[in-house]
Design a protein around this motif. Sequence first.
Motif, PDB file in Angstrom:
ATOM      1  N   ASP A   5      -1.663   5.897  10.309  1.00  0.00           N
ATOM      2  CA  ASP A   5      -1.667   6.087   8.861  1.00  0.00           C
ATOM      3  C   ASP A   5      -1.352   7.522   8.447  1.00  0.00           C
ATOM      4  O   ASP A   5      -0.846   7.753   7.352  1.00  0.00           O
ATOM      5  CB  ASP A   5      -3.021   5.676   8.285  1.00  0.00           C
ATOM      6  N   ARG A  12      -1.280   4.135   0.785  1.00  0.00           N
ATOM      7  CA  ARG A  12      -2.269   3.969  -0.280  1.00  0.00           C
ATOM      8  C   ARG A  12      -1.633   4.076  -1.662  1.00  0.00           C
ATOM      9  O   ARG A  12      -2.030   3.381  -2.602  1.00  0.00           O
ATOM     10  CB  ARG A  12      -3.389   5.009  -0.134  1.00  0.00           C
ATOM     11  N   ASN A  13      -0.642   4.960  -1.778  1.00  0.00           N
ATOM     12  CA  ASN A  13      -0.021   5.172  -3.083  1.00  0.00           C
ATOM     13  C   ASN A  13       0.852   4.008  -3.534  1.00  0.00           C
ATOM     14  O   ASN A  13       1.192   3.903  -4.712  1.00  0.00           O
ATOM     15  CB  ASN A  13       0.807   6.461  -3.065  1.00  0.00           C
ATOM     16  N   SER A  16      -1.036   2.187  -6.102  1.00  0.00           N
ATOM     17  CA  SER A  16      -1.632   3.006  -7.155  1.00  0.00           C
ATOM     18  C   SER A  16      -1.495   2.325  -8.520  1.00  0.00           C
ATOM     19  O   SER A  16      -0.555   1.586  -8.781  1.00  0.00           O
ATOM     20  CB  SER A  16      -0.942   4.376  -7.200  1.00  0.00           C
ATOM     21  N   ARG A  22       3.557   4.955  -7.646  1.00  0.00           N
ATOM     22  CA  ARG A  22       4.084   3.830  -6.862  1.00  0.00           C
ATOM     23  C   ARG A  22       5.572   4.018  -6.564  1.00  0.00           C
ATOM     24  O   ARG A  22       6.035   3.765  -5.445  1.00  0.00           O
ATOM     25  CB  ARG A  22       3.864   2.506  -7.608  1.00  0.00           C
ATOM     26  N   LYS A  49       0.275  -3.529   7.259  1.00  0.00           N
ATOM     27  CA  LYS A  49      -0.293  -2.527   6.350  1.00  0.00           C
ATOM     28  C   LYS A  49       0.712  -2.175   5.252  1.00  0.00           C
ATOM     29  O   LYS A  49       0.346  -2.055   4.074  1.00  0.00           O
ATOM     30  CB  LYS A  49      -0.682  -1.273   7.125  1.00  0.00           C
ATOM     31  N   GLY A  53       0.475  -2.963   1.132  1.00  0.00           N
ATOM     32  CA  GLY A  53       0.684  -1.983   0.079  1.00  0.00           C
ATOM     33  C   GLY A  53       1.768  -2.421  -0.889  1.00  0.00           C
ATOM     34  O   GLY A  53       1.629  -2.286  -2.110  1.00  0.00           O
TER      35      GLY A  53
END
Length: 270
Positions: A5, A12-13, A16, A22, A49, A53
């Motif tokens: 990661d 993670r963004n 968002s 994004r 992952k 996202g």
Amino acid sequence: MAANDSNMPFIRNLASSERKTRISALESLRTFLSASAAASRLTHLDNLKLWKGLYYSLWMCDRPIPQQNLCAELAGLIDVLPDEAVGPWLAAFWETLGREWTGIDVLRLEKFMLLVRRVLGASLSWVCDVLPKATEAQAKETKKSRRRRDRIDALLENLAGWPLETQDNLSRVPVGLRLHVLDIWVDEVEKLGLLDAEKTGEAGRQFLDRLGLLVEAQTRSTCKPVRLRAKETLADDRLPWNADEAGDDEVGKSVQNGSGDKDSWDGFDD
């Protein structure tokens, strides 16, 4: 070696609540995937992952035009991947959609149905890009023909493992997702010219026949709606085996000699 990661801080963004965040994260992902060495090292978990996202990136996206644009962008990520990374990338996509499908509320379902259409279309286009034109002579085995064979095999294996899963594992691919893919596949092959034998030639027809056999396998599903929908799509007048005399090819014969009267009476579905 997995890309941890810390090497993909944009994950993670992608989910968002801020649209600009994004968009920036998606641009970073495209740059990351365009590096062949990085994309080739991605594990199945890495791809899951990333697709988680991206799934939430579309979940957070409002208004029709931005949603349509985002679906096209997500589908277009296939184009920046090296060939060997496309199969695992698509497998993670279908696994993610299969896991999340039944939890998508009715207000968001339409945009995810569009995403499925765009990804399926991009997948088929990925194969069409290496199909020879009908006017090209059939040469002996070359690097280009091996690449074509590898792409076709990779895509068909992917489809057979997920949206057109042949083992009738209804827990692997939800019925609603299967039905949607059955609804759209003929439209998508038509858009790419695969139904025009004068353009695609023998290689295009062989690919279409193999794809048709995956759909034909759905006519033996234990789920009656899937069986019926598969039969309906295979009988589409646009498909070449329905124009062939007496359906005298592998797909045509399979359709004619398929489950036959199985749907005349199945008793009551649970």
